[in-house]
Design a protein around this motif. Structure first.
Motif, PDB file in Angstrom:
ATOM      1  N   VAL A  35      -9.875  -4.729   6.643  1.00  0.00           N
ATOM      2  CA  VAL A  35      -8.424  -4.513   6.747  1.00  0.00           C
ATOM      3  C   VAL A  35      -7.710  -5.847   6.997  1.00  0.00           C
ATOM      4  CG1 VAL A  35      -6.621  -3.448   8.172  1.00  0.00           C
ATOM      5  CG2 VAL A  35      -8.587  -2.091   7.433  1.00  0.00           C
ATOM      6  N   MET A  92     -15.082  -2.409   9.040  1.00  0.00           N
ATOM      7  CA  MET A  92     -13.793  -1.918   8.509  1.00  0.00           C
ATOM      8  C   MET A  92     -12.632  -2.759   9.022  1.00  0.00           C
ATOM      9  SD  MET A  92     -14.250   2.228   8.348  1.00  0.00           S
ATOM     10  CE  MET A  92     -15.073   2.523   9.910  1.00  0.00           C
ATOM     11  N   LEU A 112      -6.758  -7.832   3.899  1.00  0.00           N
ATOM     12  CA  LEU A 112      -5.733  -7.317   2.979  1.00  0.00           C
ATOM     13  C   LEU A 112      -4.404  -8.042   3.161  1.00  0.00           C
ATOM     14  CD1 LEU A 112      -6.473  -3.481   3.271  1.00  0.00           C
ATOM     15  CD2 LEU A 112      -7.371  -5.129   1.599  1.00  0.00           C
ATOM     16  N   LEU A 134       0.866  -1.188   0.000  1.00  0.00           N
ATOM     17  CA  LEU A 134       0.000   0.000   0.000  1.00  0.00           C
ATOM     18  C   LEU A 134       0.896   1.229   0.000  1.00  0.00           C
ATOM     19  CD1 LEU A 134      -2.572  -1.185   2.719  1.00  0.00           C
ATOM     20  CD2 LEU A 134      -2.668  -1.528   0.240  1.00  0.00           C
ATOM     21  N   ALA A 149      -3.674  -1.039   8.005  1.00  0.00           N
ATOM     22  CA  ALA A 149      -3.451  -1.754   6.742  1.00  0.00           C
ATOM     23  C   ALA A 149      -1.982  -1.645   6.332  1.00  0.00           C
ATOM     24  CB  ALA A 149      -4.367  -1.179   5.670  1.00  0.00           C
ATOM     25  N   ALA A 187      -3.254   8.852   2.405  1.00  0.00           N
ATOM     26  CA  ALA A 187      -4.615   8.511   2.845  1.00  0.00           C
ATOM     27  C   ALA A 187      -5.154   9.699   3.638  1.00  0.00           C
ATOM     28  CB  ALA A 187      -4.579   7.250   3.708  1.00  0.00           C
ATOM     29  N   PHE A 200     -14.417   5.357   2.807  1.00  0.00           N
ATOM     30  CA  PHE A 200     -13.477   4.290   3.176  1.00  0.00           C
ATOM     31  C   PHE A 200     -13.034   3.482   1.953  1.00  0.00           C
ATOM     32  CE2 PHE A 200     -12.939  -0.215   4.468  1.00  0.00           C
ATOM     33  CZ  PHE A 200     -11.843  -0.088   5.307  1.00  0.00           C
ATOM     34  N   ALA A 208      -5.510  -1.110  -1.893  1.00  0.00           N
ATOM     35  CA  ALA A 208      -6.220  -2.220  -1.237  1.00  0.00           C
ATOM     36  C   ALA A 208      -7.170  -2.890  -2.218  1.00  0.00           C
ATOM     37  CB  ALA A 208      -6.994  -1.699  -0.030  1.00  0.00           C
ATOM     38  N   PRO A 263      -6.458   2.867   7.631  1.00  0.00           N
ATOM     39  CA  PRO A 263      -5.322   2.812   6.705  1.00  0.00           C
ATOM     40  C   PRO A 263      -3.984   2.613   7.429  1.00  0.00           C
ATOM     41  CG  PRO A 263      -6.327   5.016   6.719  1.00  0.00           C
ATOM     42  CD  PRO A 263      -7.253   4.095   7.459  1.00  0.00           C
ATOM     43  N   SER A 315       4.477  -1.920   2.531  1.00  0.00           N
ATOM     44  CA  SER A 315       3.672  -0.687   2.487  1.00  0.00           C
ATOM     45  C   SER A 315       4.401   0.509   3.087  1.00  0.00           C
ATOM     46  CB  SER A 315       2.374  -0.875   3.277  1.00  0.00           C
ATOM     47  OG  SER A 315       1.601  -1.904   2.728  1.00  0.00           O
ATOM     48  N   MET A 349      -9.270   3.479   0.467  1.00  0.00           N
ATOM     49  CA  MET A 349      -8.427   2.291   0.617  1.00  0.00           C
ATOM     50  C   MET A 349      -7.982   1.764  -0.750  1.00  0.00           C
ATOM     51  SD  MET A 349      -7.998   1.886   3.842  1.00  0.00           S
ATOM     52  CE  MET A 349      -7.337   0.235   3.985  1.00  0.00           C
ATOM     53  N   ARG A 350      -8.883   1.845  -1.726  1.00  0.00           N
ATOM     54  CA  ARG A 350      -8.504   1.381  -3.077  1.00  0.00           C
ATOM     55  C   ARG A 350      -7.413   2.260  -3.662  1.00  0.00           C
ATOM     56  NH1 ARG A 350     -14.499   0.480  -5.199  1.00  0.00           N
ATOM     57  NH2 ARG A 350     -14.847  -1.656  -4.550  1.00  0.00           N
TER      58      ARG A 350
END
Ligand SMILES: O=C(O)C1=C[C@@H](OP(=O)(O)O)[C@@H](O)[C@H](O)C1
Ligand SMILES: C=C(OP(=O)(O)O)C(=O)O
Length: 443
Positions: free
Chosen positions: A407, A403, A410, A18, A254, A22, A431, A440, A251, A261, A435-436
């Motif tokens: 997470v 959520m 992922l 990732l 994640a 964010a 969200f 994600a 985030p 990430s 996240m995308r």
């Protein structure tokens, strides 16, 4: 309303590193308070960065029903022309607070010392949550209260015509109880005093002072003693809402668990009464750098740079629970990827949130191959550095449970599903796209 939307099953899959920025939405607690205090002020309160989640939109609608002029003037930008302390008018219909404990409890407090009547309802989740913790102290001001059995919603409050000030020791650490009493105390003569053993989020105190109320907090042998002088004239103020540390936690988590990430999360509130998760993550060995610490809108904020790395299990002391009360679901996900046991103590309040969060997390983690233990007020997660996944979590109309499990998925070996992602819109409507954007794989 969020509670009438159809269930939305969702799935998260193992994702590549990732990366990127964010930018999370405005703080939910501060957004509710800005609308409520704006409605109790004289003049126009301009709010920027308001969280436009369903919980806060329901509070905006309620403030209009009590007579304030509430208008959306741009993206996250709202104008509230208030009616002044004691100026609420009687609403025509029922006040539906949807999924929001903060909304209903604070608004009940704000109207309980004005001689008008109002009936409050909410969705299936809110209708299960305890309300006597707020209506009991509001009755001490002289409000007349009728509730469903067990002190649950629907509740009708007839506000006190001649309110008395109250001195109240909160039985559980709760900023909602504290804030409801302070808001009721605004229209009572003399001093209203709230005493809390453990300090809870202090946004009401900060914002009341900002709007011109005479309010002070002292640390004494009894605990934190907050004293408010009744019947101030609140003066409308511009409010710049900082970004929500409880939303940022998703985030951040994640990035910590997905290998390779590195993300940046700008402008997040670093209010010490909300900082427990970040203290805990540093103890676990998380790679989080805090940059550009500054003050915005009366709250400390900073940018976070978060990188994946190995984590170790820790014990979270009970005394830290209030400062990270909404972050235990996502901490238990992070803990599943750490090496060793993470013990979360003093968390019984999680059982009366949008769902019983100890039970919801325990069952969902077990369904995905994680060993957990629970007591009435603790949750232990046995981290193994890796999580099999492959299970479906039941979310019980709880945005944070939804959520958290997305997470989790992922970084699991097999995808993780949830039965319903619709409640995410109550606190974090963006969200999914956010996240995308950082990479994600979920939907
Ligand atoms: O005052 C607030 O804005 C909140 C207080 C907390 O609830 P409690 O007061 O019930 O702990 C928290 O869980 C909630 O999300 C927001
Ligand atoms: C507990 C929460 O909210 P509320 O009490 O306002 O429903 C939350 O957002 O996690």
């Amino acid at each position: 309303m969020s509670h009438s939307s159809d269930p939305r099953p969702m799935t998260a899959r193992r994702s590549g590193p990732l990366t990127g920025t964010a930018t999370v939405p405005g703080d939910k607690s501060i957004s509710h308070r800005a609308l409520i205090l704006g409605a109790l002020s004289v003049g126009e309160t301009r709010i920027t960065g308001l969280l436009e989640g369903q919980d806060v939109l329901d509070t905006a609608k309620a403030m209009a029903a009590f007579g304030a002029q509430v208008e959306r003037v741009g993206d996250g930008e709202w104008s509230v022309h208030g009616v002044g302390v004691g100026g609420y008018s009687e609403p025509d219909g029922v006040i539906d607070c949807g999924n929001s404990g903060t909304g209903v409890r604070l608004i009940m407090g704000a109207m309980a010392t004005t001689p008008i009547a109002a009936t409050f309802t909410g969705d299936a989740s809110l209708s299960r949550r305890p309300m006597a913790r707020v209506t009991d102290p509001l009755a001490l001001f002289g409000a007349q209260i009728t509730a469903r059995e067990g002190g649950r919603l629907p509740i009708t409050i007839r506000g006190a015509a001649n309110p008395l000030p109250v001195r109240y020791h909160t039985p559980v650490a709760s900023a909602q109880i504290k804030s409801a009493i302070l808001l009721a105390g605004l229209n009572a003569p003399g001093e209203t005093v709230v005493i809390e053993t453990e300090p809870t989020r202090d946004h009401s105190e900060r914002m009341l002072a900002g709007f011109g109320a005479d309010i002070r907090t002292e640390r004494t042998d009894e605990g934190h003693v907050i004293t408010l002088q009744g019947r101030p004239e609140l003066r409308a103020q511009p409010v710049a809402v900082p970004r929500d540390p409880s939303s940022a936690a998703f985030p951040v988590a994640a990035a910590l668990i997905v290998p390779g990430s590195e993300i940046r999360v700008p402008g997040v509130s670093r209010n010490p009464t909300r900082d427990g998760l970040y203290v805990t993550l540093l103890e676990m060995g998380a790679d989080i750098i805090v940059e550009n610490e500054r003050e915005e809108g009366g709250e400390p904020v900073a940018d976070l740079v978060v990188r994946h790395g190995s984590l170790k299990g820790v014990t979270v002391p009970a005394g830290r629970a209030a400062s990270m009360i909404d972050e235990f679901p996502i901490l238990s996900v992070i803990a599943a990827f750490a090496e060793g046991r993470t013990v979360m103590n003093g968390v019984s309040e999680l059982r009366v949130k949008e769902s019983d969060r100890i039970d919801a997390m325990a069952r969902g983690l077990e369904a995905n191959g994680v060993r957990v233990e629970e007591t009435k007020d603790s949750l232990t997660v046995h981290g193994m550095g890796r999580v099999p996944g492959g299970g479906t979590a039941v979310t019980h109309l709880d945005h944070r449970i939804a959520m958290s499990f997305l997470v989790l998925g992922l970084a699991t070996e097999e995808p993780v599903s949830i039965d319903d992602g619709a409640p995410i819109a109550t606190s974090f409507p963006d969200f999914l796209p956010l996240m995308r954007r950082i990479g994600a794989d979920l939907g």
